[in-house]
Design a protein around this motif. Structure first.
Motif, PDB file in Angstrom:
ATOM      1  N   VAL A   5       0.867  -1.182   0.000  1.00 25.84           N
ATOM      2  CA  VAL A   5       0.000   0.000   0.000  1.00 25.84           C
ATOM      3  C   VAL A   5       0.902   1.229   0.000  1.00 25.84           C
ATOM      4  O   VAL A   5       1.543   1.549   1.014  1.00 25.84           O
ATOM      5  CB  VAL A   5      -0.941   0.013   1.212  1.00 25.84           C
ATOM      6  N   VAL A   6       0.973   1.894  -1.134  1.00 23.12           N
ATOM      7  CA  VAL A   6       1.813   3.088  -1.283  1.00 23.12           C
ATOM      8  C   VAL A   6       0.980   4.303  -0.908  1.00 23.12           C
ATOM      9  O   VAL A   6      -0.087   4.536  -1.475  1.00 23.12           O
ATOM     10  CB  VAL A   6       2.339   3.215  -2.730  1.00 23.12           C
ATOM     11  N   GLY A   7       1.483   5.074   0.048  1.00 23.02           N
ATOM     12  CA  GLY A   7       0.693   6.167   0.601  1.00 23.02           C
ATOM     13  C   GLY A   7      -0.077   5.695   1.817  1.00 23.02           C
ATOM     14  O   GLY A   7      -1.203   6.130   2.073  1.00 23.02           O
ATOM     15  N   SER A   8       0.540   4.815   2.586  1.00 20.69           N
ATOM     16  CA  SER A   8      -0.144   4.140   3.688  1.00 20.69           C
ATOM     17  C   SER A   8      -0.377   5.037   4.901  1.00 20.69           C
ATOM     18  O   SER A   8      -1.109   4.654   5.812  1.00 20.69           O
ATOM     19  CB  SER A   8       0.643   2.898   4.123  1.00 20.69           C
ATOM     20  N   THR A   9       0.212   6.224   4.937  1.00 19.41           N
ATOM     21  CA  THR A   9      -0.021   7.113   6.071  1.00 19.41           C
ATOM     22  C   THR A   9      -1.249   8.002   5.867  1.00 19.41           C
ATOM     23  O   THR A   9      -1.695   8.653   6.810  1.00 19.41           O
ATOM     24  CB  THR A   9       1.206   8.015   6.328  1.00 19.41           C
ATOM     25  N   GLY A  10      -1.795   8.030   4.665  1.00 15.66           N
ATOM     26  CA  GLY A  10      -2.981   8.821   4.400  1.00 15.66           C
ATOM     27  C   GLY A  10      -4.246   8.132   4.891  1.00 15.66           C
ATOM     28  O   GLY A  10      -4.243   6.946   5.230  1.00 15.66           O
ATOM     29  N   MET A  11      -5.334   8.876   4.914  1.00 18.78           N
ATOM     30  CA  MET A  11      -6.587   8.343   5.441  1.00 18.78           C
ATOM     31  C   MET A  11      -7.057   7.124   4.665  1.00 18.78           C
ATOM     32  O   MET A  11      -7.418   6.095   5.248  1.00 18.78           O
ATOM     33  CB  MET A  11      -7.642   9.453   5.435  1.00 18.78           C
ATOM     34  N   ILE A  12      -7.043   7.199   3.328  1.00 17.07           N
ATOM     35  CA  ILE A  12      -7.500   6.072   2.531  1.00 17.07           C
ATOM     36  C   ILE A  12      -6.511   4.919   2.614  1.00 17.07           C
ATOM     37  O   ILE A  12      -6.908   3.751   2.740  1.00 17.07           O
ATOM     38  CB  ILE A  12      -7.734   6.502   1.074  1.00 17.07           C
ATOM     39  N   ASN A  71      -4.977  17.413   0.024  1.00 11.79           N
ATOM     40  CA  ASN A  71      -5.764  18.441  -0.666  1.00 11.79           C
ATOM     41  C   ASN A  71      -6.554  19.222   0.380  1.00 11.79           C
ATOM     42  O   ASN A  71      -7.704  18.912   0.681  1.00 11.79           O
ATOM     43  CB  ASN A  71      -6.694  17.797  -1.685  1.00 11.79           C
ATOM     44  N   ASP A  72      -5.923  20.234   0.975  1.00 13.13           N
ATOM     45  CA  ASP A  72      -6.567  20.992   2.054  1.00 13.13           C
ATOM     46  C   ASP A  72      -7.380  22.146   1.473  1.00 13.13           C
ATOM     47  O   ASP A  72      -7.607  22.231   0.272  1.00 13.13           O
ATOM     48  CB  ASP A  72      -5.520  21.495   3.044  1.00 13.13           C
ATOM     49  N   GLY A 162     -14.871   9.667  -5.606  1.00 16.51           N
ATOM     50  CA  GLY A 162     -15.580  10.856  -5.170  1.00 16.51           C
ATOM     51  C   GLY A 162     -15.044  11.304  -3.823  1.00 16.51           C
ATOM     52  O   GLY A 162     -13.897  11.026  -3.465  1.00 16.51           O
ATOM     53  N   ILE A 163     -15.867  11.997  -3.050  1.00 21.84           N
ATOM     54  CA  ILE A 163     -15.472  12.468  -1.725  1.00 21.84           C
ATOM     55  C   ILE A 163     -15.604  11.310  -0.743  1.00 21.84           C
ATOM     56  O   ILE A 163     -16.706  10.820  -0.500  1.00 21.84           O
ATOM     57  CB  ILE A 163     -16.347  13.651  -1.279  1.00 21.84           C
ATOM     58  N   GLY A 169     -10.557  11.633   9.022  1.00 15.80           N
ATOM     59  CA  GLY A 169      -9.854  12.663   8.269  1.00 15.80           C
ATOM     60  C   GLY A 169     -10.520  12.903   6.933  1.00 15.80           C
ATOM     61  O   GLY A 169     -11.669  12.519   6.711  1.00 15.80           O
ATOM     62  N   GLY A 170      -9.793  13.560   6.032  1.00 21.47           N
ATOM     63  CA  GLY A 170     -10.351  13.865   4.735  1.00 21.47           C
ATOM     64  C   GLY A 170     -11.316  15.029   4.792  1.00 21.47           C
ATOM     65  O   GLY A 170     -11.214  15.927   5.632  1.00 21.47           O
ATOM     66  N   ALA A 171     -12.316  15.009   3.912  1.00 23.91           N
ATOM     67  CA  ALA A 171     -13.200  16.160   3.748  1.00 23.91           C
ATOM     68  C   ALA A 171     -14.262  16.265   4.831  1.00 23.91           C
ATOM     69  O   ALA A 171     -14.699  17.372   5.159  1.00 23.91           O
ATOM     70  CB  ALA A 171     -13.877  16.091   2.378  1.00 23.91           C
ATOM     71  N   LEU A 172     -14.710  15.142   5.400  1.00 31.06           N
ATOM     72  CA  LEU A 172     -15.869  15.187   6.288  1.00 31.06           C
ATOM     73  C   LEU A 172     -15.667  16.077   7.510  1.00 31.06           C
ATOM     74  O   LEU A 172     -16.553  16.887   7.835  1.00 31.06           O
ATOM     75  CB  LEU A 172     -16.278  13.776   6.714  1.00 31.06           C
ATOM     76  N   PRO A 173     -14.567  15.990   8.246  1.00 28.90           N
ATOM     77  CA  PRO A 173     -14.408  16.893   9.389  1.00 28.90           C
ATOM     78  C   PRO A 173     -14.461  18.371   8.991  1.00 28.90           C
ATOM     79  O   PRO A 173     -15.013  19.198   9.724  1.00 28.90           O
ATOM     80  CB  PRO A 173     -13.035  16.519   9.954  1.00 28.90           C
ATOM     81  N   GLN A 174     -13.931  18.697   7.805  1.00 25.60           N
ATOM     82  CA  GLN A 174     -13.981  20.078   7.331  1.00 25.60           C
ATOM     83  C   GLN A 174     -15.405  20.488   6.990  1.00 25.60           C
ATOM     84  O   GLN A 174     -15.818  21.633   7.225  1.00 25.60           O
ATOM     85  CB  GLN A 174     -13.078  20.231   6.098  1.00 25.60           C
TER      86      GLN A 174
END
Length: 296
Positions: A5-12, A71-72, A162-163, A169-174
């Motif tokens: 899993v490349v990018g394993s520290t991100g939410m997805i 993507n903030d 999609g979102i 994390g990600g878009a939902l808390p924002q």
């Protein structure tokens, strides 16, 4: 199955790794720092700025690539745009060019985005052409980089997401923050389509792409229960037990975010045709049920 899993520290990435581990698969958690902190996974360090992935990152049956800068909500600048592009396209190019060796991964599940189709009111399944604009161009280049692996005998699945809704994390808390503080409401006229997906279904579609050899090419990952933004914020307010009656005029959103206001104001109407045709059964098809599961 052993999956890198490349990018394993991100939410997805963390969610996909968790889904794999939960069903008994082995996970190589590939990250720039080499310390993803995922219980049960083996850490592997790879910084794309230093060159191609090391052999240890490819000691797997398949690769899930969700690497990319965050993507903030900060406005885009020229340097932020370059970072956004290179963290996705450059990383994927290096990865795709390293695949296809004897005994190496035979499947690449690569991230992309609903922005591939550009702003659109009409529904788009996977046969729709690419759109226009910065984000559409990034997604198209991202996918071209991933497709390079097909010439090396690798099955490539491109997940146009999609979102992704997650409490982690990600878009939902924002999106939830202004509603929690009694300042929520429609953005602009609120008519724009919101292609949302619960994180559990995002994980489920990654697992489908890994498991089903008949799945290849683009796959839209968004709930078939797409809603307009005003309906989404109404459902969010109901879950949080808050009013959501303070609209944010489009001009104010554009002044705040600049070019990035397209993320908030433009429609992205995508249909998960390939997922449905492959027999995937979505766990969450109603936005309020998904939000209640994550936030209540």
């Amino acid at each position: 199955m052993r999956v890198a899993v490349v990018g394993s520290t991100g939410m997805i990435g963390r969610a996909v790794a968790g889904g794999l581990l939960a069903r008994g698969d082995e996970v190589l958690a590939v990250s720039r720092g080499g310390r993803a902190g995922i219980d049960g996974a083996r850490d592997v360090r790879w910084d794309p700025a230093e060159g191609p992935p090391p052999p240890a990152a490819l000691e797997a049956d398949a690769v899930v690539n969700v690497a990319g800068s965050k993507n903030d909500l900060l406005p885009w600048t020229a340097s932020r745009k370059r970072e956004f592009h290179e963290s996705r396209v450059g990383t994927t190019r290096l990865l795709a060019e390293a695949l296809g060796g004897e005994g190496g991964p035979r499947t690449l599940v690569n991230a992309s985005g609903a922005d591939y189709y550009g702003p659109r009111e009409a529904p788009a399944d996977e046969t729709a052409p690419p759109g226009e604009g910065f984000l559409a161009d990034v997604c198209a280049a991202w996918e071209r980089a991933a497709v390079r692996a097909e010439g090396r005998g690798v099955r490539v699945v491109r997940l146009r997401s999609g979102i992704v809704l997650s409490a982690q994390g990600g878009a939902l808390p924002q999106m939830a923050r202004p509603v929690r503080f009694f300042a929520g409401g429609p953005l602009g006229e609120g008519r724009q389509w919101i292609p949302w997906i619960h994180v559990d279904d995002q994980v489920g579609l990654n697992l489908l792409a890994l498991d089903d050899d008949a799945v290849a090419g683009p796959v839209n990952t968004a709930s078939p229960g797409i809603v307009r933004q005003r309906e989404f914020v109404k459902d969010l307010a109901a879950v949080l037990r808050r009013p959501a009656v303070l609209p944010a005029p489009a001009i104010a959103v554009r002044l705040l975010l600049g070019e990035k206001a397209t993320l908030a104001l433009d429609s992205r109407h995508i249909v998960p045709r390939a997922a449905l045709d492959a027999g995937y059964a979505f766990r969450f098809t109603a936005a309020e049920a998904a939000l209640r599961d994550l936030l209540a």
